[in-house]
Scaffold this motif. Structure first.
Motif, PDB file in Angstrom:
ATOM      1  N   PRO A 183      -3.544   4.696   1.288  1.00 51.44           N
ATOM      2  CA  PRO A 183      -3.537   4.798   2.735  1.00 51.44           C
ATOM      3  C   PRO A 183      -3.353   3.501   3.680  1.00 51.44           C
ATOM      4  O   PRO A 183      -3.780   2.624   3.049  1.00 51.44           O
ATOM      5  CB  PRO A 183      -5.002   5.333   3.261  1.00 51.44           C
ATOM      6  CG  PRO A 183      -5.846   4.902   1.976  1.00 51.44           C
ATOM      7  CD  PRO A 183      -4.759   5.049   0.826  1.00 51.44           C
ATOM      8  N   PRO A 184      -3.017   3.767   4.815  1.00 55.80           N
ATOM      9  CA  PRO A 184      -2.642   2.612   5.643  1.00 55.80           C
ATOM     10  C   PRO A 184      -4.185   1.507   5.702  1.00 55.80           C
ATOM     11  O   PRO A 184      -5.008   2.072   5.598  1.00 55.80           O
ATOM     12  CB  PRO A 184      -2.211   2.765   6.837  1.00 55.80           C
ATOM     13  CG  PRO A 184      -1.751   4.198   6.713  1.00 55.80           C
ATOM     14  CD  PRO A 184      -2.542   4.933   5.545  1.00 55.80           C
ATOM     15  N   ARG A 202       0.765  -1.076  -0.069  1.00 57.96           N
ATOM     16  CA  ARG A 202      -0.032   0.123   0.032  1.00 57.96           C
ATOM     17  C   ARG A 202       0.901   1.211  -0.115  1.00 57.96           C
ATOM     18  O   ARG A 202       0.619   2.267  -0.679  1.00 57.96           O
ATOM     19  CB  ARG A 202      -0.821  -0.210   1.406  1.00 57.96           C
ATOM     20  CG  ARG A 202      -1.871  -1.191   0.989  1.00 57.96           C
ATOM     21  CD  ARG A 202      -2.733  -1.118   2.283  1.00 57.96           C
ATOM     22  NE  ARG A 202      -3.885  -0.195   2.230  1.00 57.96           N
ATOM     23  CZ  ARG A 202      -5.181   0.027   1.728  1.00 57.96           C
ATOM     24  NH1 ARG A 202      -5.544  -1.138   1.318  1.00 57.96           N
ATOM     25  NH2 ARG A 202      -5.883   0.794   1.639  1.00 57.96           N
TER      26      ARG A 202
END
Length: 309
Positions: A283-284, A277
């Protein structure tokens, strides 16, 4: 009714009869010698719960643990010529192939699949060391090219798990030709700006190390994995010197700048989700993130009952 025949004898037989215990309920750790219950070992991804030693794991078992919910789609790999050199040593090459297929239940030494990890779509390829030592033949070359082409077509990153003893001697020069072929496949990913992550597992040696296994954007290894071109025994016999402790093991290569990470198998999935990612600019991942449920159509309203006057 004869109570001795109908009751006593069956009762005695049930007490003294030998109960067969399956041989595969326990497995001995290759490193510390601990006897591990098969279910406990499987749940820990074939990592010893006593010493942390990483035992072999098949690509299918690895993918079941890697992909979300264990769900993945297998990518079709073009079949090469079965025995291009009519090779024979102690056995004919087709006979060795049939024995390996029967033992592993797989058609060849590499499995390619697509799916999601942490809700992130990827393409993954994994070698099976139990299939003729994971040796790199024409099929493995075709598999890596198929994985790269699928990644480019779907615009997904490629994660490759390497485990091999080198090139497949039964295919001679045709096996060595897979080194440049797979290098071109990796270049396809770079030209498409797609991440290529390599996880080196025990062992990764020979022509595999000299080609696609060391060309990743990120190089990760499992603990204590042997990663080399020529093995330490060959080097010692050549230079007539004693090699350093842990030479060519994952931790040694990490200390000398050949790897980016050494990650235990039980933590590898989360690590790959984070790195993938990050490379994709996403985004996480959210822990425990679940797909949004389908919105069911509202039930029709019941007719109103007229109020009594």
């Amino acid at each position: 009714m004869n109570w001795i025949t109908n009751y006593v004898r069956p009762r005695i037989n049930s007490i003294f009869s030998r109960r067969e215990t399956p041989e595969n309920l326990w497995q001995k750790c290759d490193d510390c010698g601990t006897m591990l219950f098969h279910r406990e070992l499987s749940e820990n991804l074939n990592v010893c719960t006593n010493c942390g030693h990483h035992m072999g794991i098949t690509p299918r078992e690895r993918f079941l643990a890697l992909f979300d919910g264990g769900v993945f789609s297998q990518v079709t790999v073009p079949e090469p010529v079965s025995d291009p050199l009519s090779f024979r040593d102690q056995k004919k090459y087709p006979d060795r192939m049939k024995a390996a297929q029967k033992m592993t239940g797989e058609p060849e030494a590499m499995l390619v699949a697509t799916g999601e990890i942490g809700r992130t779509p990827i393409v993954a390829a994994a070698q099976d060391f139990s299939f003729m030592g994971g040796s790199m033949g024409m099929y493995v070359g075709n598999a890596i090219i198929a994985a790269a082409e699928e990644a480019v077509r779907l615009k997904r990153p490629l994660i490759l798990f390497s485990a091999a003893g080198g090139a497949r001697m039964q295919e001679g020069i045709l096996s060595l030709m897979q080194m440049p072929r797979t290098t071109v496949a990796v270049q396809m990913l770079k030209e498409a700006d797609l991440p290529y992550i390599v996880v080196l597992t025990h062992p990764t040696t020979g022509g595999v190390t000299a080609s696609y296994a060391m060309l990743g954007d990120v190089q990760i290894a499992e603990p204590n994995a042997l990663i080399c071109f020529a093995g330490p025994r060959v080097i010692e016999q050549t230079i007539r010197e004693k090699l350093p402790e842990g030479f060519q093991r994952a931790e040694y290569l990490l200390d000398h700048g050949m790897l980016d990470r050494v990650t235990p198998r039980t933590e590898l999935r989360d690590e790959l989700i984070t790195i993938t990612r990050m490379l994709l600019g996403m985004p996480p991942a959210v822990k425990g993130d679940l797909p949004k449920p389908d919105m069911a159509e509202p039930a029709p309203a019941e007719p109103e009952t007229p109020a009594k006057e």
